[in-house]
Design an enzyme around this catalytic site. Structure first.
Site, PDB file in Angstrom:
ATOM      1  CD1 TRP A 134       3.178   3.826  -5.149  1.00  0.00           C
ATOM      2  CD2 TRP A 134       4.750   4.665  -6.537  1.00  0.00           C
ATOM      3  NE1 TRP A 134       4.111   4.210  -4.358  1.00  0.00           N
ATOM      4  CE2 TRP A 134       5.083   4.859  -5.125  1.00  0.00           C
ATOM      5  CE3 TRP A 134       5.464   5.105  -7.460  1.00  0.00           C
ATOM      6  CZ2 TRP A 134       6.268   5.549  -4.947  1.00  0.00           C
ATOM      7  CZ3 TRP A 134       6.568   5.763  -7.192  1.00  0.00           C
ATOM      8  CH2 TRP A 134       6.943   5.896  -5.901  1.00  0.00           C
ATOM      9  CG  HIS A 143       1.923   8.029  -3.141  1.00  0.00           C
ATOM     10  ND1 HIS A 143       3.420   8.019  -3.624  1.00  0.00           N
ATOM     11  CD2 HIS A 143       1.369   8.980  -3.992  1.00  0.00           C
ATOM     12  CE1 HIS A 143       3.562   8.780  -4.492  1.00  0.00           C
ATOM     13  NE2 HIS A 143       2.355   9.328  -4.965  1.00  0.00           N
ATOM     14  NE  ARG A 158       0.674   1.877  -3.386  1.00  0.00           N
ATOM     15  CZ  ARG A 158       1.718   2.009  -2.764  1.00  0.00           C
ATOM     16  NH1 ARG A 158       2.694   1.030  -2.963  1.00  0.00           N
ATOM     17  NH2 ARG A 158       2.024   3.286  -2.160  1.00  0.00           N
ATOM     18  CD  GLN A 190       1.029   5.077   1.409  1.00  0.00           C
ATOM     19  OE1 GLN A 190       1.127   6.364   1.041  1.00  0.00           O
ATOM     20  NE2 GLN A 190       1.990   4.376   0.968  1.00  0.00           N
ATOM     21  CB  VAL A 213      12.640  11.547  -0.682  1.00  0.00           C
ATOM     22  CG1 VAL A 213      11.541  12.137  -0.064  1.00  0.00           C
ATOM     23  CG2 VAL A 213      12.871  10.407  -1.003  1.00  0.00           C
ATOM     24  CB  ALA A 267       8.068  13.674   2.791  1.00  0.00           C
TER      25      ALA A 267
HETATM   26  C1  FA5 Z   1       5.120   5.402  -0.784  1.00  0.00           C
HETATM   27  O1  FA5 Z   1       3.935   5.285  -1.155  1.00  0.00           O
HETATM   28  C2  FA5 Z   1       5.766   6.880  -0.694  1.00  0.00           C
HETATM   29  N1  FA5 Z   1       4.741   7.783  -0.997  1.00  0.00           N
HETATM   30  C3  FA5 Z   1       6.219   6.856   0.599  1.00  0.00           C
HETATM   31  C4  FA5 Z   1       7.067   8.029   0.946  1.00  0.00           C
HETATM   32  C5  FA5 Z   1       6.759   9.330   1.291  1.00  0.00           C
HETATM   33  C6  FA5 Z   1       8.388   7.981   0.583  1.00  0.00           C
HETATM   34  C7  FA5 Z   1       7.412  10.365   1.435  1.00  0.00           C
HETATM   35  C8  FA5 Z   1       9.278   9.277   0.826  1.00  0.00           C
HETATM   36  C9  FA5 Z   1       8.758  10.330   1.345  1.00  0.00           C
HETATM   37  P1  FA5 Z   1       5.647   2.642  -0.593  1.00  0.00           P
HETATM   38  O2  FA5 Z   1       5.008   2.164  -1.915  1.00  0.00           O
HETATM   39  O3  FA5 Z   1       6.982   2.111  -0.366  1.00  0.00           O
HETATM   40  O4  FA5 Z   1       6.083   4.277  -0.537  1.00  0.00           O
HETATM   41  O5  FA5 Z   1       4.839   2.518   0.569  1.00  0.00           O
HETATM   42  C10 FA5 Z   1       5.029   3.291   1.638  1.00  0.00           C
HETATM   43  C11 FA5 Z   1       4.487   2.135   2.775  1.00  0.00           C
HETATM   44  O6  FA5 Z   1       3.183   1.827   2.444  1.00  0.00           O
HETATM   45  C12 FA5 Z   1       5.335   0.939   2.808  1.00  0.00           C
HETATM   46  O7  FA5 Z   1       6.331   0.897   3.533  1.00  0.00           O
HETATM   47  C13 FA5 Z   1       4.266  -0.041   3.672  1.00  0.00           C
HETATM   48  O8  FA5 Z   1       4.156   0.207   4.913  1.00  0.00           O
HETATM   49  C14 FA5 Z   1       2.905   0.458   3.113  1.00  0.00           C
HETATM   50  N2  FA5 Z   1       2.397  -0.016   1.846  1.00  0.00           N
HETATM   51  C15 FA5 Z   1       2.668  -0.017   0.406  1.00  0.00           C
HETATM   52  N3  FA5 Z   1       2.044  -0.837  -0.149  1.00  0.00           N
HETATM   53  C16 FA5 Z   1       1.172  -1.464   0.582  1.00  0.00           C
HETATM   54  C17 FA5 Z   1       0.251  -2.376   0.231  1.00  0.00           C
HETATM   55  N4  FA5 Z   1      -0.147  -2.823  -0.881  1.00  0.00           N
HETATM   56  N5  FA5 Z   1      -0.649  -2.833   1.149  1.00  0.00           N
HETATM   57  C18 FA5 Z   1      -0.376  -2.389   2.712  1.00  0.00           C
HETATM   58  N6  FA5 Z   1       0.670  -1.435   2.818  1.00  0.00           N
HETATM   59  C19 FA5 Z   1       1.333  -1.077   1.980  1.00  0.00           C
END
Ligand code: FA5
Length: 348
Positions: free
Chosen positions: A157, A179, A205, A219, A262, A316
């Site tokens: 992140w 997140h 981010r 999200q 997780v 989650a």
């Molecule tokens: C997370 O942020 C984890 N908190 C998700 C999670 C929650 C995992 C609970 C397990 C249990 P990640 O960075 O992969 O994971 O982001 C999750 C989703 O947010 C991605 O699959 C995408 O759909 C969206 N996302 C992530 N980064 C971006 C971005 N920069 N712009 C738009 N959508 C994004």
């Protein structure tokens, strides 16, 4: 090899310096530093070179890489400044709509509409809404989620930290939440299982923005904790979610993915509708667009939330509504949603 490096440098430096938009610069960045970018691929040819040659090429490669990165950054700043200047001098006039014979009516933003649908879908299953602060502590965003300081997973992140050097009463490092998972521990501490909560909120981010990455993104998170909750529930809820929002023909897949909070963890992808899985600019050549991260809540995280993992288990996930909106409405660039272009928004 020197020739090749110099050629890449000259070719791109010229294009970069002439670029007039951030979009153009993002394209050059990808062409150089993306997965199959010209700079990314170059080191793969180094093993073919003699030791002597490698010693020569190494520094030239590094200099070129830095030069190109810097040139993109400088041009990005220049393009931004020019667009700000244009804004200062531009005159905005509001057209009297009635005199044009039609009334313009505002409507909800397409992502807001989609999020309302998500909330409705999960309200039917008994999930209640919960939101955590945008400015949060490292504790809720990382540490209590099994990501201690210095853990390499923090690099997943790109975090925006807040300078608290002048604040005397700060409770540790503050940051803009990366997140919606920062709600997890609060939910566990505030409510007793069985827990069915959801959180839709804005996250931030330090992102290299492109067609599918925004620096300010929404999200949607669920936290579902009860006795006997397992991966089958996750699979069922994912299907319920994606089919409910994107239609029954959506092709989605669940694949293993690592998240420290997780175990096991999964990535949920939707088939890229723009290339039908062949790979294109929108999906970064993968053929699938990542929609969510998910998994069974790690026992350590349950314990941090005051829940006994020998009695309860939980699932989650954190999904990206903007990514889902891209698939639902056929939008090729995520940045279109927030750039304020009324012509784009009026299409919905
Ligand atoms: C997370 O942020 C984890 N908190 C998700 C999670 C929650 C995992 C609970 C397990 C249990 P990640 O960075 O992969 O994971 O982001 C999750 C989703 O947010 C991605 O699959 C995408 O759909 C969206 N996302 C992530 N980064 C971006 C971005 N920069 N712009 C738009 N959508 C994004």
């Amino acid at each position: 090899m020197e020739q090749k490096i110099i050629q890449i440098q000259n070719n791109f430096l010229e294009k970069i310096q002439k670029a007039k938009s951030l979009k153009e610069l993002d394209e050059y960045f990808l062409a150089l530093f993306g997965k199959t970018g010209e700079i990314t691929l170059l080191p793969k040819e180094f093993p073919k070179l003699s030791k002597e040659k490698r010693k020569q090429i190494g520094p030239l490669f590094n200099q070129t890489k830095q030069k190109l990165e810097k040139a993109i950054q400088l041009q990005r700043n220049k393009v931004r400044e020019e667009s700000y200047k244009k804004l200062e001098t531009e005159k905005f006039t509001l057209q009297p709509q009635e005199s044009q014979g039609k009334k313009r009516q505002g409507h909800l933003h397409p992502v807001t509409k989609l999020e309302n649908e998500i909330v409705e879908l999960f309200t039917k299953l008994g999930f209640k809404q919960y939101n955590a602060p945008h400015i949060d502590t490292e504790g809720y965003n990382f540490e209590l989620l099994n990501i201690p300081q210095g853990h390499p997973a923090r690099d997943l992140w790109d975090t925006l930290y807040i300078d608290t050097s002048n604040v005397k009463t700060t409770p540790g490092e503050l940051l803009l939440k990366t997140h919606t998972s920062n709600a997890q521990i609060r939910i566990m501490r505030e409510f007793k299982p069985p827990i069915r909560m959801m959180s839709i909120d804005r996250c931030f981010r330090y992102e290299n923005v492109d067609a599918r990455h925004e620096h300010t993104l929404d999200q949607f998170e669920i936290v579902y904790i009860d006795k006997g909750v397992n991966m089958a529930n996750l699979q069922y809820l994912s299907e319920y979610f994606f089919k409910g929002i994107l239609g029954k023909d959506i092709k989605a897949r669940l694949r293993p993915k690592y998240y420290p909070f997780v175990e096991p963890g999964a990535g949920v992808d939707g088939l890229c509708i723009f290339c039908k899985g062949k790979g294109c600019k929108v999906c970064g050549g993968v053929g699938w667009l990542e929609l969510a991260g998910a998994g069974m809540i790690h026992p350590t995280v349950l314990k941090n939330g005051g829940i006994d993992p020998s009695i309860y288990s939980g699932i989650a996930w954190g999904a990206g509504p903007e990514r889902m909106a891209m698939l639902k409405y056929g939008v090729k660039d995520i940045r279109s949603f927030k750039n304020g272009d009324l012509k784009f928004l009026e299409k919905f």
